[in-house]
Design a protein around this motif. Structure first.
Motif, PDB file in Angstrom:
ATOM      1  N   LEU A 300      23.153 -17.439  52.854  1.00  0.00           N
ATOM      2  CA  LEU A 300      24.073 -16.443  53.410  1.00  0.00           C
ATOM      3  C   LEU A 300      23.651 -16.013  54.810  1.00  0.00           C
ATOM      4  N   LEU A 301      22.335 -15.875  55.024  1.00  0.00           N
ATOM      5  CA  LEU A 301      21.852 -15.511  56.358  1.00  0.00           C
ATOM      6  C   LEU A 301      22.161 -16.613  57.366  1.00  0.00           C
ATOM      7  N   LEU A 302      21.975 -17.863  56.961  1.00  0.00           N
ATOM      8  CA  LEU A 302      22.333 -18.981  57.841  1.00  0.00           C
ATOM      9  C   LEU A 302      23.823 -18.958  58.172  1.00  0.00           C
ATOM     10  N   MET A 303      24.642 -18.623  57.197  1.00  0.00           N
ATOM     11  CA  MET A 303      26.083 -18.542  57.436  1.00  0.00           C
ATOM     12  C   MET A 303      26.417 -17.410  58.399  1.00  0.00           C
ATOM     13  N   ALA A 304      25.731 -16.272  58.245  1.00  0.00           N
ATOM     14  CA  ALA A 304      25.982 -15.137  59.131  1.00  0.00           C
ATOM     15  C   ALA A 304      25.636 -15.470  60.576  1.00  0.00           C
ATOM     16  N   LEU A 305      24.614 -16.327  60.764  1.00  0.00           N
ATOM     17  CA  LEU A 305      24.142 -16.656  62.112  1.00  0.00           C
ATOM     18  C   LEU A 305      24.780 -17.925  62.675  1.00  0.00           C
ATOM     19  N   SER A 306      25.618 -18.598  61.881  1.00  0.00           N
ATOM     20  CA  SER A 306      26.155 -19.903  62.285  1.00  0.00           C
ATOM     21  C   SER A 306      27.148 -19.759  63.432  1.00  0.00           C
ATOM     22  N   ASP A 307      27.013 -20.678  64.392  1.00  0.00           N
ATOM     23  CA  ASP A 307      28.010 -20.752  65.464  1.00  0.00           C
ATOM     24  C   ASP A 307      28.524 -22.174  65.654  1.00  0.00           C
ATOM     25  N   THR A 308      28.091 -23.089  64.783  1.00  0.00           N
ATOM     26  CA  THR A 308      28.603 -24.463  64.805  1.00  0.00           C
ATOM     27  C   THR A 308      29.004 -24.843  63.382  1.00  0.00           C
ATOM     28  N   LEU A 309      29.861 -25.831  63.277  1.00  0.00           N
ATOM     29  CA  LEU A 309      30.321 -26.263  61.969  1.00  0.00           C
ATOM     30  C   LEU A 309      29.178 -26.826  61.139  1.00  0.00           C
ATOM     31  N   PHE A 373      33.481  -6.007  61.620  1.00  0.00           N
ATOM     32  CA  PHE A 373      32.276  -6.758  61.980  1.00  0.00           C
ATOM     33  C   PHE A 373      32.466  -8.273  61.949  1.00  0.00           C
ATOM     34  N   GLY A 374      33.641  -8.751  61.516  1.00  0.00           N
ATOM     35  CA  GLY A 374      33.854 -10.175  61.373  1.00  0.00           C
ATOM     36  C   GLY A 374      33.191 -10.707  60.112  1.00  0.00           C
ATOM     37  N   PHE A 375      33.306 -12.009  59.895  1.00  0.00           N
ATOM     38  CA  PHE A 375      32.695 -12.606  58.709  1.00  0.00           C
ATOM     39  C   PHE A 375      31.173 -12.508  58.739  1.00  0.00           C
ATOM     40  N   SER A 376      30.581 -12.456  59.936  1.00  0.00           N
ATOM     41  CA  SER A 376      29.122 -12.320  60.010  1.00  0.00           C
ATOM     42  C   SER A 376      28.671 -11.018  59.364  1.00  0.00           C
ATOM     43  N   GLY A 377      29.426  -9.942  59.574  1.00  0.00           N
ATOM     44  CA  GLY A 377      29.090  -8.676  58.941  1.00  0.00           C
ATOM     45  C   GLY A 377      29.154  -8.752  57.435  1.00  0.00           C
ATOM     46  N   LEU A 378      30.177  -9.441  56.923  1.00  0.00           N
ATOM     47  CA  LEU A 378      30.303  -9.629  55.478  1.00  0.00           C
ATOM     48  C   LEU A 378      29.118 -10.414  54.935  1.00  0.00           C
ATOM     49  N   PHE A 379      28.732 -11.487  55.630  1.00  0.00           N
ATOM     50  CA  PHE A 379      27.648 -12.332  55.136  1.00  0.00           C
ATOM     51  C   PHE A 379      26.296 -11.625  55.218  1.00  0.00           C
ATOM     52  N   PHE A 380      26.103 -10.768  56.222  1.00  0.00           N
ATOM     53  CA  PHE A 380      24.873  -9.968  56.261  1.00  0.00           C
ATOM     54  C   PHE A 380      24.811  -9.034  55.057  1.00  0.00           C
ATOM     55  N   ALA A 381      25.952  -8.420  54.706  1.00  0.00           N
ATOM     56  CA  ALA A 381      25.988  -7.535  53.537  1.00  0.00           C
ATOM     57  C   ALA A 381      25.703  -8.315  52.256  1.00  0.00           C
TER      58      ALA A 381
END
Length: 400
Positions: A300-309, A373-381
């Protein structure tokens, strides 16, 4: 050492039971994920999303209540298999009856009754494993339970193959698959009896308020809450995964998302089986759970920080495999911590709330976080949720 610890259940029963559990997943996965939405769209057209929400919401409520009710009834009756057979027959007939429904309100009503019938089969089927599988094999059982979501998803792909069957024929295919997977365990499983697994007296001596006990209320509560936290994360991903992938790469297709999901299901089965058998062999029954929860948090943390496919897909695969392994192993080890065999079906119904409650929590969590917060905010939570699950499980009684 008790008889249940000294002896093992026959491998034949474990394998047939795993197939029966997969049949339980097949009983609802293709219908709820594919066949029901298509049927509702054909009936109401543009109002399909609203009516699908009604059907799934009230169906989830019926599923939650039905699982507790029929688990409790199978406890009180002292038998499991008659309830499983009755639920199999009734749920199959009700599934086929959807082909006769032409009113959307009636469809929602049939959906509620069908969910009750499905859980008439599922609740005693789940409790049956607790009656028959000793603690020394519960890790292996959990690994085998990883087949359920994989075969559930494969069944959905199978019944919707182009040219195989029409809308009504698909209902017959699902009913036939469920019977083919569930009945062999009932007819040929012939599990060895383990009286200790049915003895309240021996269990209750360990089930007081000593937090070190594997069956203490503290242990049960931590197991319940940890599963809920992971299920919330998985429910959010299940509903919004495609939309998130499109924010990372607008050309992402639904077919590619389905392929990634298939990879996760295929990889999860051998990983869960290996982890479960290892836990049995070294007598560390709970250790795979916090390890898998940490893996889910990392994904989930990797997903929150992802900026490439590529990084997004890696993060999702790590999360998906970890969460699948967690839920499978947890399903087996939950049977270890329930304090009283006489209430096993009812208590498993209460644990089943961790499967249905996230569908009520997840939309509000998503609406609160994603617009701001965008999806990154959701994934951090969700990362925090998975990390809390790992922390809860690290405090379970030794040996982990």
């Amino acid at each position: 050492m008790t008889q249940a610890q000294q002896q093992k259940q026959a491998n034949r029963f474990l394998l047939l039971y795993a197939l029966a559990a997969a049949g339980g997943a097949i009983s609802y996965t293709p219908f709820i994920t594919l066949l029901l939405p298509v049927r509702i769209t054909a009936m109401v057209g543009s109002g399909d999303i609203e009516w699908l929400a009604y059907a799934t919401f009230f169906g989830a409520l019926a599923s939650s209540g039905g699982n507790i009710l029929f688990g409790w009834l199978s406890d009180k009756s002292g038998v499991r298999t008659p309830w499983i057979v009755a639920g199999l027959v009734l749920s199959s007939l009700l599934l086929l009856s959807f082909s006769l429904v032409d009113d959307i309100r009636l469809l929602v009503l049939v959906m509620i009754v069908w969910q009750l019938a499905v859980n008439m089969m599922l609740a005693p089927l789940t409790a049956w494993a607790g009656d028959c599988v000793p603690d020394v094999q519960k890790g292996t059982l959990g690994g085998l339970l990883s087949l359920s979501p994989a075969l559930g998803a494969l069944s959905a792909a199978f019944v919707t193959l182009p040219g195989l069957a029409g809308p009504d024929g698909r209902l017959w295919l699902v009913a036939g698959l469920v019977a083919a997977f569930v009945l062999p365990a009932l007819l040929y499983g012939r599990p060895r009896p383990f009286p200790d697994l049915m003895d309240d007296t021996g269990m209750s001596r360990d089930a007081g308020h000593d937090e070190r006990s594997a069956t203490s209320p503290f242990t049960v509560a931590r197991m319940w809450l940890a599963r809920l936290l992971i299920q919330i994360s998985e429910a959010a991903l299940f509903a919004y995964l495609y939309f998130w992938f499109r924010t990372v790469d607008p050309v992402m297709t639904d077919a590619r998302v389905a392929q990634i999901f298939s990879v996760i299901l295929v990889v999860s089965v051998p990983v869960a089986l290996t982890a479960g058998r290892w836990a049995d062999r070294v007598n560390r029954p709970f250790l795979p759970l916090p390890v898998a929860a940490v893996g889910a948090a990392v994904g989930l943390l990797l997903m929150a920080l992802s900026d490439t496919l590529l990084s997004a897909m890696i993060g999702y695969v790590v999360f998906g495999v970890s969460a699948s392994v967690f839920l499978a192993i947890h399903g087996g080890q939950t049977l270890r911590v329930l304090p009283r065999p006489s209430n096993r079906g009812r208590d498993l119904g209460l644990f089943n709330l961790t499967n249905t409650t996230p569908s009520l929590v997840m939309p509000w969590l998503t609406l609160a976080l994603v617009p701001v917060f965008g999806f990154s905010g959701l994934f951090f939570a969700l990362t925090i949720c998975a990390a809390l699950a790992a922390l809860l499980l690290l405090t379970l009684p030794r040996p982990l």
